[in-house]
Design an enzyme around this catalytic site. Sequence first.
Site, PDB file in Angstrom:
ATOM      1  CG  ASP A  94       3.291   1.518   9.379  1.00 29.88           C
ATOM      2  OD1 ASP A  94       2.861   2.375  10.173  1.00 29.88           O
ATOM      3  OD2 ASP A  94       3.564   1.769   8.188  1.00 29.88           O
TER       4      ASP A  94
ATOM      5  CB  VAL B 258       2.449  19.161   6.237  1.00 35.18           C
ATOM      6  CG1 VAL B 258       1.520  17.962   6.215  1.00 35.18           C
ATOM      7  CG2 VAL B 258       1.664  20.450   6.435  1.00 35.18           C
ATOM      8  CG  ASP B 259       7.024  20.787  10.524  1.00 37.18           C
ATOM      9  OD1 ASP B 259       6.545  19.669  10.246  1.00 37.18           O
ATOM     10  OD2 ASP B 259       7.759  20.974  11.509  1.00 37.18           O
TER      11      ASP B 259
ATOM     12  CB  VAL C  57      13.811   9.702   9.231  1.00 43.19           C
ATOM     13  CG1 VAL C  57      13.324   8.790   8.112  1.00 43.19           C
ATOM     14  CG2 VAL C  57      15.312   9.639   9.368  1.00 43.19           C
ATOM     15  CB  SER C  58       9.537  12.992   7.032  1.00 47.30           C
ATOM     16  OG  SER C  58       8.319  13.010   6.305  1.00 47.30           O
ATOM     17  CB  VAL C  59       7.970   7.822   4.878  1.00 53.05           C
ATOM     18  CG1 VAL C  59       7.541   7.105   3.611  1.00 53.05           C
ATOM     19  CG2 VAL C  59       8.746   6.875   5.789  1.00 53.05           C
TER      20      VAL C  59
ATOM     21  NE  ARG D  37      -1.321  12.662   8.249  1.00 52.49           N
ATOM     22  CZ  ARG D  37      -1.504  13.871   8.722  1.00 52.49           C
ATOM     23  NH1 ARG D  37      -2.641  14.188   9.280  1.00 52.49           N
ATOM     24  NH2 ARG D  37      -0.555  14.770   8.651  1.00 52.49           N
TER      25      ARG D  37
ATOM     26  CE  LYS E 237      -1.736   1.623   4.057  1.00 54.01           C
ATOM     27  NZ  LYS E 237      -1.445   3.048   4.351  1.00 54.01           N
TER      28      LYS E 237
ATOM     29  CB  ILE F 179       7.569   6.667  14.381  1.00 54.99           C
ATOM     30  CG1 ILE F 179       8.741   5.688  14.271  1.00 54.99           C
ATOM     31  CG2 ILE F 179       7.318   7.426  13.068  1.00 54.99           C
ATOM     32  CD1 ILE F 179      10.049   6.273  13.833  1.00 54.99           C
TER      33      ILE F 179
END
Length: 429
Positions: free
Chosen positions: A316, A133-134, A172-174, A102, A22, A338
Amino acid sequence: MDRIRLRGGAPLEGTIPISGAKNAALPLMIASLLTDETLTLENVPRLRDVQQLFHILSNHGVDWSVEGKRAGQDGMSGQTIHLCARAIVDTTAPYELVSTMRASFWVIGPLVARMGVARVSLPGGCAIGTRPVDFFIQGLQQLGAEIEIDQGYAIAKAPNGLKGGRVDLPRVSVGATHTLMMAASLAKGETLITNAAREPEITDLAACLTAMGAKIEGAGTPEIVIQGVDRLSGARHRVLPDRIETGTYAMAVAMTGGDVTLDHARADLLSAPLSILEEAGAEITNTNRGIRVRRNGAGIRAVDVTTEPFPGFPTDLQAQFMALMTRARGTCRITETIFENRFMHVQELARLGAKIHLDGQVATVEGVDQLRGAPVMATDLRASVSLVIAGLAAEGETMINRVYHLDRGFERLEDKLGRCGADIERISG
Ligand code: EPU
């Protein structure tokens, strides 16, 4: 609303086909906005989130179609889809659509890169944490976009196109890595993203963008370098297998005992959770079909876990692992690093008889001999599936309400488990 009823106790035996991921399919579908040619994606899972994204992309003018079944395919094979954004007819992603999922905020990157403007609703609250969302906004500013927030919308403008730049992600942001990689692919010049996410879904998106003509190096490492190109073309790409679905079923087998082969699964996508499962008492082997998971006789051992960005233990899978630990011998600590509120399953697991003490970001789980079925519900998809895992080992009947969360991210869950001997059924209505 549909519900799932299950009766615990049966060991799982057989084969479970693992679907396409997904969290790779969603950014890959969004990448179709970058080109006026057709992007074909194979092995796309049949999920509510995928359906919802079709809806969102249609609003921007993307034509899409799903290929019919071919001879020899069963209902468990992934679907092949075609997406074509020949003309972007609307650069606004409205609140009504973005608030349902999102990840649709990520359209901001391709839209501003290709069209010079994007007006995308801020996604708003979320069950698992504040999820701001900065980083997206700061990152796009580094690429030359002007951004203002007005009436709940982020409005990004770059009338003369984006310019390459350096983006140092504060953590870290996917999603920010996906979005900036897509945007930088059509910017003028070179972009460097540091502290980039290394998740396999990032590498998968980079492979697809490369097939579309992008110039990307370092995907899968903390430093990604992108040389912008003038235009991207269509491509054909196969979505990688879902590591979270794989880990979820592996934990289900560790919970019930039994012997299951997870077809098409790739162990290299989830080394950390698989070694934790081995410590917990499961036997894991790689086969030419995928991964074989067994637990016979021996009980479940308690193991401490801390969630981390890839290659660490994924957030997850935190809820599913906690479900497993409720039946372990001994006590363990599960630390979530996270998301700040990803413990919605704790109170529901307690309804099944689990003993869990929550202190900030740390859950202490004391294993019990027996769980007992009860009606339960959850507010996000991984929490919901943790209740399925607990219910598979609980005495008597567990009724999972709000199955709609499960349908966002697990394809035909009740069929896949039912074929392996679980006493599980969906009750419609
Ligand atoms: N963050 C910020 N500012 C930002 C962006 C992120 O502070 O601008 C923070 C988040 O609040 C969080 C952390 O950074 O604390 C990491 O969040 P990330 O951006 O990596 O998460 P995401 O991209 O929104 C994706 C997955 C999630 C998964 C996370 C972490 C998709 C569609 N979603 O979310 O998957 O938990 O990465 O691996 O890929 C799920 O599938 O159930 C799910 C929630």
